[in-house]
Write a protein that holds these residues in place. Sequence first.
Motif, PDB file in Angstrom:
ATOM      1  N   ASP A  35       0.802  -1.312  -0.233  1.00 12.87           N
ATOM      2  CA  ASP A  35      -0.047  -0.109   0.021  1.00 12.87           C
ATOM      3  C   ASP A  35       0.798   1.286   0.015  1.00 12.87           C
ATOM      4  O   ASP A  35       2.066   1.062   0.098  1.00 12.87           O
ATOM      5  CB  ASP A  35      -0.925  -0.093   1.299  1.00 12.87           C
ATOM      6  CG  ASP A  35      -0.170  -0.043   2.561  1.00 12.87           C
ATOM      7  OD1 ASP A  35      -0.281  -0.762   3.201  1.00 12.87           O
ATOM      8  OD2 ASP A  35       0.649   1.041   2.541  1.00 12.87           O
ATOM      9  N   THR A  36       0.427   2.267  -0.251  1.00 14.10           N
ATOM     10  CA  THR A  36       1.020   3.669  -0.225  1.00 14.10           C
ATOM     11  C   THR A  36       0.829   4.428   1.014  1.00 14.10           C
ATOM     12  O   THR A  36       0.991   5.678   1.160  1.00 14.10           O
ATOM     13  CB  THR A  36       0.645   4.509  -1.251  1.00 14.10           C
ATOM     14  OG1 THR A  36      -0.861   4.637  -1.425  1.00 14.10           O
ATOM     15  CG2 THR A  36       0.986   3.855  -2.762  1.00 14.10           C
ATOM     16  N   LEU A  37       0.203   3.798   2.009  1.00 17.98           N
ATOM     17  CA  LEU A  37      -0.040   4.625   3.414  1.00 17.98           C
ATOM     18  C   LEU A  37       1.106   4.898   3.893  1.00 17.98           C
ATOM     19  O   LEU A  37       2.243   4.171   3.646  1.00 17.98           O
ATOM     20  CB  LEU A  37      -1.158   3.808   4.290  1.00 17.98           C
ATOM     21  CG  LEU A  37      -2.298   3.307   3.826  1.00 17.98           C
ATOM     22  CD1 LEU A  37      -3.139   2.449   4.573  1.00 17.98           C
ATOM     23  CD2 LEU A  37      -3.230   4.724   3.283  1.00 17.98           C
ATOM     24  N   GLY A  38       1.324   5.834   4.752  1.00 15.04           N
ATOM     25  CA  GLY A  38       2.444   6.138   5.555  1.00 15.04           C
ATOM     26  C   GLY A  38       2.980   5.166   6.176  1.00 15.04           C
ATOM     27  O   GLY A  38       4.091   5.080   6.592  1.00 15.04           O
ATOM     28  N   THR A  39       2.280   4.139   6.793  1.00 12.98           N
ATOM     29  CA  THR A  39       2.881   3.186   7.367  1.00 12.98           C
ATOM     30  C   THR A  39       3.323   1.671   6.774  1.00 12.98           C
ATOM     31  O   THR A  39       3.873   1.219   7.404  1.00 12.98           O
ATOM     32  CB  THR A  39       1.589   2.612   8.563  1.00 12.98           C
ATOM     33  OG1 THR A  39       0.498   2.168   7.483  1.00 12.98           O
ATOM     34  CG2 THR A  39       1.084   3.536   9.324  1.00 12.98           C
ATOM     35  N   GLY A  40       3.121   2.019   5.404  1.00 16.74           N
ATOM     36  CA  GLY A  40       3.456   0.658   4.527  1.00 16.74           C
ATOM     37  C   GLY A  40       4.781   0.501   4.603  1.00 16.74           C
ATOM     38  O   GLY A  40       5.668   1.399   4.500  1.00 16.74           O
ATOM     39  N   GLU A  41       5.609  -0.799   4.597  1.00 13.95           N
ATOM     40  CA  GLU A  41       6.957  -1.087   4.214  1.00 13.95           C
ATOM     41  C   GLU A  41       6.985  -1.253   2.807  1.00 13.95           C
ATOM     42  O   GLU A  41       6.244  -1.661   2.178  1.00 13.95           O
ATOM     43  CB  GLU A  41       7.264  -2.296   4.973  1.00 13.95           C
ATOM     44  CG  GLU A  41       7.120  -2.334   6.545  1.00 13.95           C
ATOM     45  CD  GLU A  41       7.494  -3.656   7.079  1.00 13.95           C
ATOM     46  OE1 GLU A  41       6.711  -4.032   7.962  1.00 13.95           O
ATOM     47  OE2 GLU A  41       8.358  -4.517   6.565  1.00 13.95           O
ATOM     48  N   LEU A  42       8.492  -1.222   2.424  1.00 12.72           N
ATOM     49  CA  LEU A  42       8.971  -1.602   1.054  1.00 12.72           C
ATOM     50  C   LEU A  42       9.845  -2.809   1.496  1.00 12.72           C
ATOM     51  O   LEU A  42      10.627  -2.816   2.461  1.00 12.72           O
ATOM     52  CB  LEU A  42       9.738  -0.367   0.562  1.00 12.72           C
ATOM     53  CG  LEU A  42       9.073   0.276  -0.702  1.00 12.72           C
ATOM     54  CD1 LEU A  42       8.019   0.988  -0.204  1.00 12.72           C
ATOM     55  CD2 LEU A  42       9.958   1.104  -1.259  1.00 12.72           C
ATOM     56  N   TYR A  59       5.244  10.062   7.779  1.00 11.35           N
ATOM     57  CA  TYR A  59       5.725   9.124   8.800  1.00 11.35           C
ATOM     58  C   TYR A  59       7.099   9.102   8.656  1.00 11.35           C
ATOM     59  O   TYR A  59       7.741   9.264   7.714  1.00 11.35           O
ATOM     60  CB  TYR A  59       5.026   7.832   8.331  1.00 11.35           C
ATOM     61  CG  TYR A  59       3.511   7.490   8.787  1.00 11.35           C
ATOM     62  CD1 TYR A  59       2.585   7.987   8.192  1.00 11.35           C
ATOM     63  CD2 TYR A  59       3.445   6.946  10.128  1.00 11.35           C
ATOM     64  CE1 TYR A  59       1.167   7.786   8.661  1.00 11.35           C
ATOM     65  CE2 TYR A  59       2.165   6.618  10.563  1.00 11.35           C
ATOM     66  CZ  TYR A  59       1.104   7.049  10.059  1.00 11.35           C
ATOM     67  OH  TYR A  59      -0.230   6.960  10.187  1.00 11.35           O
ATOM     68  N   TYR A  72      15.352   2.561   7.426  1.00  9.61           N
ATOM     69  CA  TYR A  72      15.756   1.231   6.870  1.00  9.61           C
ATOM     70  C   TYR A  72      17.292   1.086   6.981  1.00  9.61           C
ATOM     71  O   TYR A  72      17.812   2.209   7.317  1.00  9.61           O
ATOM     72  CB  TYR A  72      15.359   1.517   5.302  1.00  9.61           C
ATOM     73  CG  TYR A  72      14.081   1.166   4.825  1.00  9.61           C
ATOM     74  CD1 TYR A  72      12.988   2.195   5.092  1.00  9.61           C
ATOM     75  CD2 TYR A  72      13.570   0.018   4.256  1.00  9.61           C
ATOM     76  CE1 TYR A  72      11.779   1.960   4.951  1.00  9.61           C
ATOM     77  CE2 TYR A  72      12.136  -0.300   3.905  1.00  9.61           C
ATOM     78  CZ  TYR A  72      11.058   0.515   4.031  1.00  9.61           C
ATOM     79  OH  TYR A  72       9.965   0.539   3.741  1.00  9.61           O
ATOM     80  N   ARG A  94       7.896   9.417   4.656  1.00 11.37           N
ATOM     81  CA  ARG A  94       6.785   8.964   3.860  1.00 11.37           C
ATOM     82  C   ARG A  94       5.590   9.455   4.150  1.00 11.37           C
ATOM     83  O   ARG A  94       4.748   9.266   5.162  1.00 11.37           O
ATOM     84  CB  ARG A  94       6.710   7.289   4.128  1.00 11.37           C
ATOM     85  CG  ARG A  94       6.045   6.664   2.851  1.00 11.37           C
ATOM     86  CD  ARG A  94       5.743   5.219   2.864  1.00 11.37           C
ATOM     87  NE  ARG A  94       5.505   4.521   1.640  1.00 11.37           N
ATOM     88  CZ  ARG A  94       5.055   3.463   1.617  1.00 11.37           C
ATOM     89  NH1 ARG A  94       4.757   2.694   2.736  1.00 11.37           N
ATOM     90  NH2 ARG A  94       4.642   3.043   0.367  1.00 11.37           N
ATOM     91  N   VAL A 119       1.642  10.658   3.355  1.00 13.14           N
ATOM     92  CA  VAL A 119       0.364   9.976   2.762  1.00 13.14           C
ATOM     93  C   VAL A 119      -0.247  10.800   1.644  1.00 13.14           C
ATOM     94  O   VAL A 119      -1.210  10.007   0.960  1.00 13.14           O
ATOM     95  CB  VAL A 119      -0.658   9.797   4.109  1.00 13.14           C
ATOM     96  CG1 VAL A 119      -0.267   8.871   5.117  1.00 13.14           C
ATOM     97  CG2 VAL A 119      -0.988  11.152   4.564  1.00 13.14           C
TER      98      VAL A 119
END
Lengths: 114, 112
Positions: free
Chosen positions: A96-103, B32, B36, B91, B93
Motif C-alpha cells: 500500500d501507499t499509506l504512510g505506514t507501509g513497508e517496502l 511518517y 531502513y 513517507r 500519505v
Amino acid sequence: DAGITQSPRHKVTETGTPVTLRCHQTENHRYMYWYRQDPGHGLRLIHYSYGVKDTDKGEVSDGYSVSRSKTEDFLLTLESATSSQTSVYFCAISADTLGTGELFFGEGSRLTVL
Amino acid sequence: DAKTTQPNSMESNEEEPVHLPCNHSTISGTDYIHWYRQLPSQGPEYVIHGLTSNVNNRMASLAIAEDRKSSTLILHRATLRDAAVYYCILRGVRNNTGKLIFGQGTTLQVKP
C-alpha cells in the motif's frame, strides 16, 4: 522474507546491447519499484508501478523503460546499454501507499556495461 | 517530499547502545518517519517507523522529538551484525505512489 526474486543476479554486457532485468513477486503486492545504487549517489528511483500496466517515472528514468503486464512481474529494460548504467539494481514491492507501509527489497542485480 | 539530514558516519562499540540522529525540520503533519538499513551486499530492509509517539520493536526503538523536527533510532546493544548504512526517510500519505526517496544515510561501524 517477502517473496521477491530478481533475475539475473549478475550480468556483464557490452555498450549498445539491450538488457532486461526481471523482478518477480509472490506477495500479490500492488506497488513495485526499480532503484539503482551507485557509490556516492545512494539509492535512486528509476521507475515505479502502481498496478498492472500503470507505471510512472522516478528520479533517473532516462535510458530506461518498464513494463508490467502481470501483477507479479515488473521488467526494467535498457534499450541500448551505456557504461553509465553500470550499477546495482534493486526491485522493491509494497502492499500500500499509506504512510505506514513497508517496502520490501530484492537482493539486487549487478549489471556491468563494458 | 521533505528532506532528512543524517551524519555521514558513526562508530560504536559492540554491546553498547547506539543513537542515530535524523533531522527533518520541514516535515509535514502527515509524514511518517521511516528507518531502513542496508547490510553489505544486500537490499535495504525495514527497521521501524513512527508518526508522533516513540516506538519499539524487536530490532530497535524510535524516539521522536515533540516538535517532530528530529528523531533518533536507538539500537540498544549494538552487535557486529548491525554494521550497515541506516536511512531515515519521510513517507507522506499525500503522495499516493508510496515511493521512498533515499538520502545518503549514516554508515554505522561497530567495533568489537
